[in-house]
Design a protein around this motif. Structure first.
Motif, PDB file in Angstrom:
ATOM      1  N   SER A  34      -9.804  -5.126  -7.346  1.00  8.65           N
ATOM      2  CA  SER A  34      -8.891  -4.320  -6.834  1.00  8.65           C
ATOM      3  C   SER A  34      -8.349  -3.630  -8.135  1.00  8.65           C
ATOM      4  CB  SER A  34      -7.549  -5.105  -6.477  1.00  8.65           C
ATOM      5  OG  SER A  34      -7.921  -5.781  -5.142  1.00  8.65           O
TER       6      SER A  34
ATOM      7  N   THR B 204       0.874  -1.195  -0.059  1.00  8.48           N
ATOM      8  CA  THR B 204      -0.099  -0.132   0.024  1.00  8.48           C
ATOM      9  C   THR B 204       0.765   1.139  -0.141  1.00  8.48           C
ATOM     10  OG1 THR B 204      -0.125  -0.147   2.585  1.00  8.48           O
ATOM     11  CG2 THR B 204      -2.065  -1.241   1.389  1.00  8.48           C
TER      12      THR B 204
ATOM     13  N   SER C  13      -8.459  -1.714  -2.274  1.00  8.54           N
ATOM     14  CA  SER C  13      -7.507  -1.102  -3.249  1.00  8.54           C
ATOM     15  C   SER C  13      -7.557   0.284  -3.341  1.00  8.54           C
ATOM     16  CB  SER C  13      -7.685  -1.570  -4.659  1.00  8.54           C
ATOM     17  OG  SER C  13      -8.908  -1.147  -5.194  1.00  8.54           O
TER      18      SER C  13
ATOM     19  N   TYR D 289      -2.119  -6.117  -8.893  1.00 10.22           N
ATOM     20  CA  TYR D 289      -3.118  -7.023  -8.971  1.00 10.22           C
ATOM     21  C   TYR D 289      -3.192  -7.910 -10.116  1.00 10.22           C
ATOM     22  CZ  TYR D 289      -4.471  -3.669  -5.154  1.00 10.22           C
ATOM     23  OH  TYR D 289      -4.498  -3.170  -4.069  1.00 10.22           O
TER      24      TYR D 289
ATOM     25  N   GLN E 166      -9.286  -9.938  -6.467  1.00  7.65           N
ATOM     26  CA  GLN E 166      -8.556  -9.175  -6.988  1.00  7.65           C
ATOM     27  C   GLN E 166      -8.616  -8.344  -8.273  1.00  7.65           C
ATOM     28  OE1 GLN E 166      -6.429  -8.031  -5.038  1.00  7.65           O
ATOM     29  NE2 GLN E 166      -6.757  -9.663  -3.251  1.00  7.65           N
TER      30      GLN E 166
ATOM     31  N   ASN F 223     -12.763  -5.615  -2.250  1.00  7.18           N
ATOM     32  CA  ASN F 223     -11.570  -5.336  -2.797  1.00  7.18           C
ATOM     33  C   ASN F 223     -11.564  -4.087  -3.740  1.00  7.18           C
ATOM     34  OD1 ASN F 223      -8.964  -6.951  -2.242  1.00  7.18           O
ATOM     35  ND2 ASN F 223     -10.721  -8.608  -2.302  1.00  7.18           N
TER      36      ASN F 223
ATOM     37  N   SER G 128      -8.836   0.520  -8.585  1.00  9.08           N
ATOM     38  CA  SER G 128      -7.294   1.220  -8.884  1.00  9.08           C
ATOM     39  C   SER G 128      -7.732   2.248  -9.783  1.00  9.08           C
ATOM     40  CB  SER G 128      -6.319   0.225  -9.356  1.00  9.08           C
ATOM     41  OG  SER G 128      -5.866  -0.474  -8.065  1.00  9.08           O
TER      42      SER G 128
END
Length: 439
Positions: free
Chosen positions: A366, A12, A243, A44, A363, A239, A370
């Protein structure tokens, strides 16, 4: 816990590095924010593609070696991010962090089941996963400190951050190889009496498999289990928020009107509260032997937090309070899911296949998360907050459906087969959870 804390720091810290000038130094300013989103997604991409073989192969090797190698690898990849000088360099490094972390986290969900029963797993995994939230708090403090030593080093702040947070993971990974125990039946840490007790505990409500073996029929059983894909949808939804927390929470708080340095500090309290709520919720869940209801409540709280960010535009205190709801909800829901889902898979091999399946689906969320916060949407981020809000409410709806299904199915099996001792050894070598009790 220490290794996972270091892993989450390395996962992170990109969000902290962004406020320290990373995008200006090596991404040409990145006015649109798209290059940063791609760099954040690189982790990811790797995590999705490598966690299935990483978990299956992990069952074939001693756990201390496998998990130690993973930590050493991601720590090294995090540290060499300090040498990146363009988009390609930082992208490859982040991809490497994802490859090695994919060998660790899914395996830990399986590793815990070797030592703890279903009555104990929630509080253990909850306490362990709380390190992800604590890492967010430490990340803010470390980033705040690093921003004040630039003048004495001559090295860019963000490069120092990657070195300071990457190298300890290398050392911790090497220590894992020598300190962490392997499976109960093979580790040297136990006496023969302790080993016999541990094996009895492993067989409560199921049956252990021989170390280093895989039941291939159970791999296919996991691939055909519709519940695992619903787990994946839950993991996907949560997620999306997770993220965004690591990558964009410092930026979001900065957009509330705080300086970059103070924004790093203001990320700490939400993470601390998130860790506390996660641990308390999992202790309660273990005591009451329920996972679905806490997940429903935590997801509703997260959705409400995002709703506040959308509807309240002027009141900074309310918006900051919303980040507490979101952080506590996100970490609590994930902590519950990784203690709930594996124990609804009735064998080690099915868990080894099912865990990376639902986590790989998750994921993908994620990657979506993002890319939901482009610079053009600042400071309102209506699209990002709206999508995250919708997924939180979806997670609560699915968790409700699974809870009702599991209770109905358990009641049906009780009527058909009679009530059984949930701690009795059950032969799950052929049918896995098709004939064993569901939590």
């Amino acid at each position: 816990m220490l290794v996972y804390l270091l892993g989450y720091l390395d996962r992170t810290n990109l969000g902290n590095a962004r406020l320290m000038g990373l995008t200006t130094d090596i991404l040409g300013g990145d006015a649109s924010g798209q290059l940063y989103a791609w760099v954040n997604s690189a982790f990811y991409f790797a995590y999705i593609f490598f966690q299935f073989p990483g978990t299956i192969l992990g069952k074939k090797f001693p756990q201390n070696w496998w998990l130690g190698l993973a930590a050493t690898g991601w720590g090294f990849c995090c540290a060499i991010q300090a040498t990146a000088f363009n988009f390609g360099g930082i992208f490859v490094c982040r991809f490497g962090v994802g490859v090695f972390e994919s060998m660790f986290s899914p395996n830990m969900s399986l590793y815990f089941t070797f030592f703890y029963t279903r009555h104990e797993i929630g509080k253990r995994i909850g306490t362990w996963f709380a390190c992800a939230s604590v890492a967010g708090a430490f990340g803010g403090l470390i980033a705040f400190g690093v921003q004040h030593i630039h003048a004495t080093t001559g090295i860019a702040n963000w490069r120092l951050l990657f070195l300071i947070e990457g190298l300890p993971a290398v050392l911790a990974g090497l220590a894992c190889i020598y300190i962490l125990p392997d499976r109960p039946e093979t580790t040297k840490y136990l006496t023969e009496e302790e080993r016999a007790l541990a094996i009895v505990r492993m067989n409560r409500g199921g049956s252990k498999e021989t170390a280093g073996t895989i039941n291939t029929s159970h791999l296919w059983m996991a691939a055909r289990d519709w519940k695992i894909y619903l787990y994946g949808v839950i993991y996907f939804g949560v997620n999306v928020a997770l993220s965004a927390l690591g990558a964009f929470l410092p930026t979001i708080i900065s957009d509330l009107g705080y300086t970059a340095a103070r924004a790093q500090l203001f990320t700490v309290p939400p993470y601390v509260v998130g860790a506390a709520v996660l641990i308390i919720t999992n202790f309660i869940g273990d005591h009451l032997q329920t996972r679905g209801i806490p997940m429903i409540l935590s997801s509703l709280a997260g959705g409400t937090g995002y709703l506040l960010l959308i509807l309240v535009q002027e009141n900074i205190r309310v918006r900051y309070f919303a980040t507490f709801l979101i952080t506590a909800s996100t970490y609590t829901t994930i902590g519950i899911s990784i203690s709930w889902f594996p124990y609804n898979m009735g064998s080690e091999s099915k868990r080894a296949a099912g865990i990376p399946i639902f986590q790989a689906i998750g994921q993908c969320g994620s990657i979506l998360g993002s890319n939901l916060y482009p610079n053009a949407d600042a400071p309102k981020y209506i699209k990002g907050f709206g999508v995250s809000c919708a997924f939180n409410y979806l997670v609560s709806f699915i968790a409700l459906g699974l809870t009702l299904y599991f209770r109905y199915e358990n009641a049906r099996r009780d009527r058909e087969y009679g009530k059984i001792d949930r701690n009795a050894a059950v032969d799950t070598s052929k049918e896995a959870d098709h004939v064993s009790t569901i939590i």
